[in-house]
Write a protein that holds these residues in place. Structure first.
Motif, short mmCIF file in Angstrom:
data_model
loop_
_atom_site.label_atom_id
_atom_site.label_comp_id
_atom_site.label_asym_id
_atom_site.label_seq_id
_atom_site.Cartn_x
_atom_site.Cartn_y
_atom_site.Cartn_z
N ASP A 108 4.33 -7.68 4.73
CA ASP A 108 4.07 -6.63 5.71
C ASP A 108 2.95 -5.75 5.15
N SER A 109 1.77 -5.82 5.75
CA SER A 109 0.58 -5.19 5.17
C SER A 109 0.46 -3.71 5.51
N ARG A 110 1.41 -3.16 6.27
CA ARG A 110 1.28 -1.75 6.65
C ARG A 110 1.52 -0.85 5.45
N VAL A 111 0.58 0.03 5.19
CA VAL A 111 0.70 1.00 4.10
C VAL A 111 0.33 2.37 4.64
N VAL A 112 0.57 3.41 3.85
CA VAL A 112 0.30 4.78 4.27
C VAL A 112 -1.21 5.00 4.40
N GLU A 113 -1.60 5.63 5.49
CA GLU A 113 -3.01 5.93 5.72
C GLU A 113 -3.44 7.07 4.80
N ARG A 114 -4.66 6.99 4.30
CA ARG A 114 -5.13 8.01 3.36
C ARG A 114 -5.39 9.34 4.05
N LYS A 115 -5.28 10.42 3.28
CA LYS A 115 -5.58 11.75 3.79
C LYS A 115 -7.08 11.90 3.94
N LYS A 116 -7.51 12.54 5.04
CA LYS A 116 -8.93 12.78 5.27
C LYS A 116 -9.26 14.23 4.95
N TYR A 117 -10.50 14.45 4.51
CA TYR A 117 -10.93 15.82 4.22
C TYR A 117 -11.07 16.58 5.55
N LYS B 186 -8.64 17.83 7.07
CA LYS B 186 -7.37 17.66 7.78
C LYS B 186 -6.23 17.99 6.82
N ARG B 187 -5.08 18.32 7.40
CA ARG B 187 -3.93 18.62 6.57
C ARG B 187 -3.32 17.33 6.01
N LYS B 188 -3.24 16.30 6.87
CA LYS B 188 -2.74 14.99 6.44
C LYS B 188 -3.75 13.95 6.88
N ALA B 189 -3.32 12.71 7.13
CA ALA B 189 -4.25 11.68 7.54
C ALA B 189 -4.88 12.00 8.89
N ARG B 190 -4.07 12.49 9.84
CA ARG B 190 -4.59 12.80 11.17
C ARG B 190 -4.28 14.22 11.63
#
Length: 162
Positions: free
Chosen positions: A139-148, A150-154
């Motif tokens: 299962d290739s789903r992993v946590v999306e990285r945090k973006k600058y 933003k508080r979290k990934a999105r």
């Protein structure tokens, strides 16, 4: 009936029609070590599990503890047992697993993936049922990285108009 088939073959030879060669799928050999165990690696999210299986009474040990002690939630115990129930070999194999990384849910998924891989290496005839259930696929789903910015990934920071 046999004479009809032989006359068909003669007709094909005379016309020059080539009969397609049907190749059988390669026969997989069981992969076991000197102690009669099969080894496989399972992964899920950030968790990595190293799994050894051998014929036994169905005892599952994770990081030196019994499964029901390491994975206290019944849902996680059910996830690990899914591979055996799909393959139809409940209680026939002992499992020794070491798992690290991630949380309990990811670790249970990694152990399930490792057990499935090890089962199909130990007994290649179980491969079809495990593959149909989707247990051999990582299962290739992993946590999306945090973006600058933003508080979290999105998730954005709270916006205040005034």
């Amino acid at each position: 009936m046999a004479d009809v088939l032989s006359s068909l073959d003669q007709l094909k030879d005379a016309v020059g029609v080539a009969t397609p060669a049907v190749e059988a799928a390669p026969v997989r050999e069981p992969q076991r070590d000197a102690l009669g165990r099969s080894y496989a690696t399972g992964k899920r999210k950030d968790a990595v599990a190293r799994v050894w299986i051998k014929p036994g009474s169905g005892k599952v040990t994770v990081n030196g503890k019994p499964m029901n002690e390491y994975f206290a939630r019944p849902v996680l115990q059910m996830v690990i047992g899914q591979a055996f129930s799909v393959a139809g070999v409940v209680g026939e194999f002992d499992v020794m697993a070491t798992v690290k990384g991630g949380g309990l849910s990811g670790q249970a998924g990694a152990v399930k993936h490792g057990i499935s891989q090890a089962l199909q290496l130990y007994e290649p005839s179980l491969r079809a049922s495990l593959k149909a259930a989707g247990f051999l696929t990582r299962d290739s789903r992993v946590v999306e990285r945090k973006k600058y910015g933003k508080r979290k990934a999105r998730r954005s920071f709270q916006f205040s108009k005034r």
